[in-house]
Motif scaffolding. Structure first.
Motif, PDB file in Angstrom:
ATOM      1  N   ALA A 173      70.222  28.292  57.147  1.00 50.63           N
ATOM      2  CA  ALA A 173      70.254  27.273  58.209  1.00 50.63           C
ATOM      3  C   ALA A 173      68.854  27.042  58.773  1.00 50.63           C
ATOM      4  N   LYS A 174      68.105  28.106  58.975  1.00 55.32           N
ATOM      5  CA  LYS A 174      66.737  27.974  59.493  1.00 55.32           C
ATOM      6  C   LYS A 174      65.877  27.166  58.514  1.00 55.32           C
ATOM      7  N   THR A 175      66.014  27.446  57.229  1.00 60.64           N
ATOM      8  CA  THR A 175      65.262  26.718  56.204  1.00 60.64           C
ATOM      9  C   THR A 175      65.671  25.242  56.182  1.00 60.64           C
ATOM     10  N   LEU A 176      66.973  24.964  56.215  1.00 61.70           N
ATOM     11  CA  LEU A 176      67.449  23.583  56.233  1.00 61.70           C
ATOM     12  C   LEU A 176      66.952  22.843  57.473  1.00 61.70           C
ATOM     13  N   ASN A 177      66.995  23.494  58.623  1.00 66.08           N
ATOM     14  CA  ASN A 177      66.559  22.848  59.858  1.00 66.08           C
ATOM     15  C   ASN A 177      65.063  22.550  59.842  1.00 66.08           C
ATOM     16  N   SER A 178      64.275  23.392  59.206  1.00 71.72           N
ATOM     17  CA  SER A 178      62.843  23.102  59.062  1.00 71.72           C
ATOM     18  C   SER A 178      62.660  21.809  58.274  1.00 71.72           C
ATOM     19  N   TYR A 179      63.414  21.656  57.206  1.00 72.54           N
ATOM     20  CA  TYR A 179      63.346  20.435  56.398  1.00 72.54           C
ATOM     21  C   TYR A 179      63.854  19.234  57.197  1.00 72.54           C
ATOM     22  N   LEU A 180      64.984  19.383  57.880  1.00 67.45           N
ATOM     23  CA  LEU A 180      65.560  18.275  58.640  1.00 67.45           C
ATOM     24  C   LEU A 180      64.638  17.830  59.769  1.00 67.45           C
ATOM     25  N   LYS A 181      63.928  18.769  60.363  1.00 70.59           N
ATOM     26  CA  LYS A 181      62.984  18.447  61.437  1.00 70.59           C
ATOM     27  C   LYS A 181      61.832  17.597  60.903  1.00 70.59           C
ATOM     28  N   VAL A 182      61.305  17.971  59.743  1.00 73.94           N
ATOM     29  CA  VAL A 182      60.211  17.230  59.112  1.00 73.94           C
ATOM     30  C   VAL A 182      60.665  15.821  58.733  1.00 73.94           C
ATOM     31  N   SER A 183      61.908  15.684  58.314  1.00 69.32           N
ATOM     32  CA  SER A 183      62.411  14.376  57.872  1.00 69.32           C
ATOM     33  C   SER A 183      62.969  13.544  59.031  1.00 69.32           C
ATOM     34  N   SER A 184      62.810  14.017  60.263  1.00 70.69           N
ATOM     35  CA  SER A 184      63.279  13.310  61.470  1.00 70.69           C
ATOM     36  C   SER A 184      64.767  12.970  61.394  1.00 70.69           C
ATOM     37  N   SER A 185      65.544  13.885  60.923  1.00 76.49           N
ATOM     38  CA  SER A 185      66.973  13.682  60.765  1.00 76.49           C
ATOM     39  C   SER A 185      67.714  13.831  62.095  1.00 76.49           C
ATOM     40  N   LEU A 222      72.805  45.849  54.251  1.00 81.09           N
ATOM     41  CA  LEU A 222      73.757  44.772  54.500  1.00 81.09           C
ATOM     42  C   LEU A 222      75.043  44.896  53.677  1.00 81.09           C
ATOM     43  N   SER A 223      75.071  45.821  52.730  1.00 75.91           N
ATOM     44  CA  SER A 223      76.241  45.904  51.854  1.00 75.91           C
ATOM     45  C   SER A 223      77.447  46.554  52.531  1.00 75.91           C
ATOM     46  N   HIS A 224      77.266  47.103  53.714  1.00 74.56           N
ATOM     47  CA  HIS A 224      78.361  47.820  54.377  1.00 74.56           C
ATOM     48  C   HIS A 224      79.134  46.972  55.383  1.00 74.56           C
ATOM     49  N   ASP A 225      78.561  45.849  55.793  1.00 75.56           N
ATOM     50  CA  ASP A 225      79.200  45.018  56.817  1.00 75.56           C
ATOM     51  C   ASP A 225      79.257  43.571  56.331  1.00 75.56           C
ATOM     52  N   PRO A 226      80.405  43.134  55.834  1.00 75.51           N
ATOM     53  CA  PRO A 226      80.517  41.786  55.282  1.00 75.51           C
ATOM     54  C   PRO A 226      80.073  40.677  56.244  1.00 75.51           C
ATOM     55  N   GLN A 227      80.420  40.779  57.516  1.00 74.67           N
ATOM     56  CA  GLN A 227      80.051  39.715  58.456  1.00 74.67           C
ATOM     57  C   GLN A 227      78.545  39.701  58.712  1.00 74.67           C
ATOM     58  N   SER A 228      77.906  40.869  58.765  1.00 73.98           N
ATOM     59  CA  SER A 228      76.444  40.909  58.938  1.00 73.98           C
ATOM     60  C   SER A 228      75.738  40.285  57.744  1.00 73.98           C
ATOM     61  N   LEU A 229      76.241  40.556  56.547  1.00 76.55           N
ATOM     62  CA  LEU A 229      75.668  39.949  55.346  1.00 76.55           C
ATOM     63  C   LEU A 229      75.819  38.438  55.418  1.00 76.55           C
ATOM     64  N   TYR A 230      77.014  38.002  55.727  1.00 76.54           N
ATOM     65  CA  TYR A 230      77.317  36.571  55.851  1.00 76.54           C
ATOM     66  C   TYR A 230      76.370  35.914  56.841  1.00 76.54           C
ATOM     67  N   ASN A 231      76.253  36.498  58.048  1.00 74.96           N
ATOM     68  CA  ASN A 231      75.415  35.920  59.092  1.00 74.96           C
ATOM     69  C   ASN A 231      73.943  35.920  58.722  1.00 74.96           C
ATOM     70  N   THR A 232      73.449  37.008  58.153  1.00 79.28           N
ATOM     71  CA  THR A 232      72.028  37.104  57.797  1.00 79.28           C
ATOM     72  C   THR A 232      71.651  36.061  56.752  1.00 79.28           C
ATOM     73  N   VAL A 233      72.455  35.949  55.712  1.00 75.63           N
ATOM     74  CA  VAL A 233      72.167  34.980  54.653  1.00 75.63           C
ATOM     75  C   VAL A 233      72.251  33.559  55.215  1.00 75.63           C
ATOM     76  N   HIS A 234      73.290  33.267  55.981  1.00 73.31           N
ATOM     77  CA  HIS A 234      73.469  31.911  56.486  1.00 73.31           C
ATOM     78  C   HIS A 234      72.480  31.545  57.581  1.00 73.31           C
ATOM     79  N   GLN A 235      72.081  32.484  58.407  1.00 78.72           N
ATOM     80  CA  GLN A 235      71.034  32.186  59.393  1.00 78.72           C
ATOM     81  C   GLN A 235      69.733  31.820  58.695  1.00 78.72           C
ATOM     82  N   THR A 236      69.420  32.516  57.615  1.00 82.46           N
ATOM     83  CA  THR A 236      68.204  32.232  56.851  1.00 82.46           C
ATOM     84  C   THR A 236      68.272  30.852  56.214  1.00 82.46           C
TER      85      THR A 236
END
Length: 184
Positions: free
Chosen positions: A115-127, A99-113
């Motif tokens: 966002a997925k974690t946050l959405n799991s929490y938000l789903k449990v909390s019925s947000s 991931l160190s060669h493509d800044p946008q891929s790094l950005y997307n991979t970290v943020h997708q991870t």
């Protein structure tokens, strides 16, 4: 999404801004030498304004609400951030990491991870909110770009948005990533 990579995890207690930035710089150099990725989470003892690497410290005078906060400069670029009562992370990858060669891929991979974690929490909390990746950058020219990072939007930033499709305007930037590359 690329396969997970083993990395060292560091959980630091709240510290002042100068200490936090010094630790980040030492870890950046360490990873370049060791080749071992590091993920660090930390907090701030006092409200602190961190300037992006290319920002002028004189620009701070136009942001009156941060004048009482400590001031530090980050190694990474981007806009200024007022750090206070949030969780900050730094991810250090060696040049050999895929991931160190493509800044946008790094950005997307970290943020997708995240966002997925946050959405799991938000789903449990019925947000009514969901974490989504920004798909359109802000329409600012270099001359009128906002001073604060959270007033700008880049593709891949994490936004907290109301789930209802008609509420597109009700979104808030909640996670950013600023990158810095050095030899190694």
């Amino acid at each position: 999404m690329p396969a997970p990579t083993a990395c060292q995890l560091i959980l630091d207690p709240p510290a002042d801004g100068a200490w936090n930035m010094a630790v980040d710089e030492v870890l950046l150099d360490h990873v370049a030498e060791s080749g071992q990725p590091i993920l660090r989470f930390y907090q701030w003892q006092r409200p602190t304004l961190s300037l992006g690497y290319f920002q002028k410290s004189s620009d701070r005078s136009a942001h009156s609400s941060s004048l009482d906060a400590d001031l530090v400069r980050r190694l990474s670029g981007g806009g200024a951030i007022v750090h206070d009562q949030e969780l900050t992370y730094s991810l250090f990858l060696p040049l050999t990491h895929n991931l160190s060669h493509d800044p946008q891929s790094l950005y997307n991979t970290v943020h997708q991870t995240i966002a997925k974690t946050l959405n799991s929490y938000l789903k449990v909390s019925s947000s009514d909110w969901q974490a989504v990746l920004c798909d359109r950058p802000s329409n600012h020219h270099a001359m009128d770009e906002p001073f604060l990072c959270f007033e700008r939007r880049a593709i891949g930033d994490i936004l907290l948005r109301k789930k209802k499709p008609d509420s597109q305007a009700l979104s808030h930037k909640i996670v950013v990533i600023a990158q810095r590359r050095r030899q190694g």
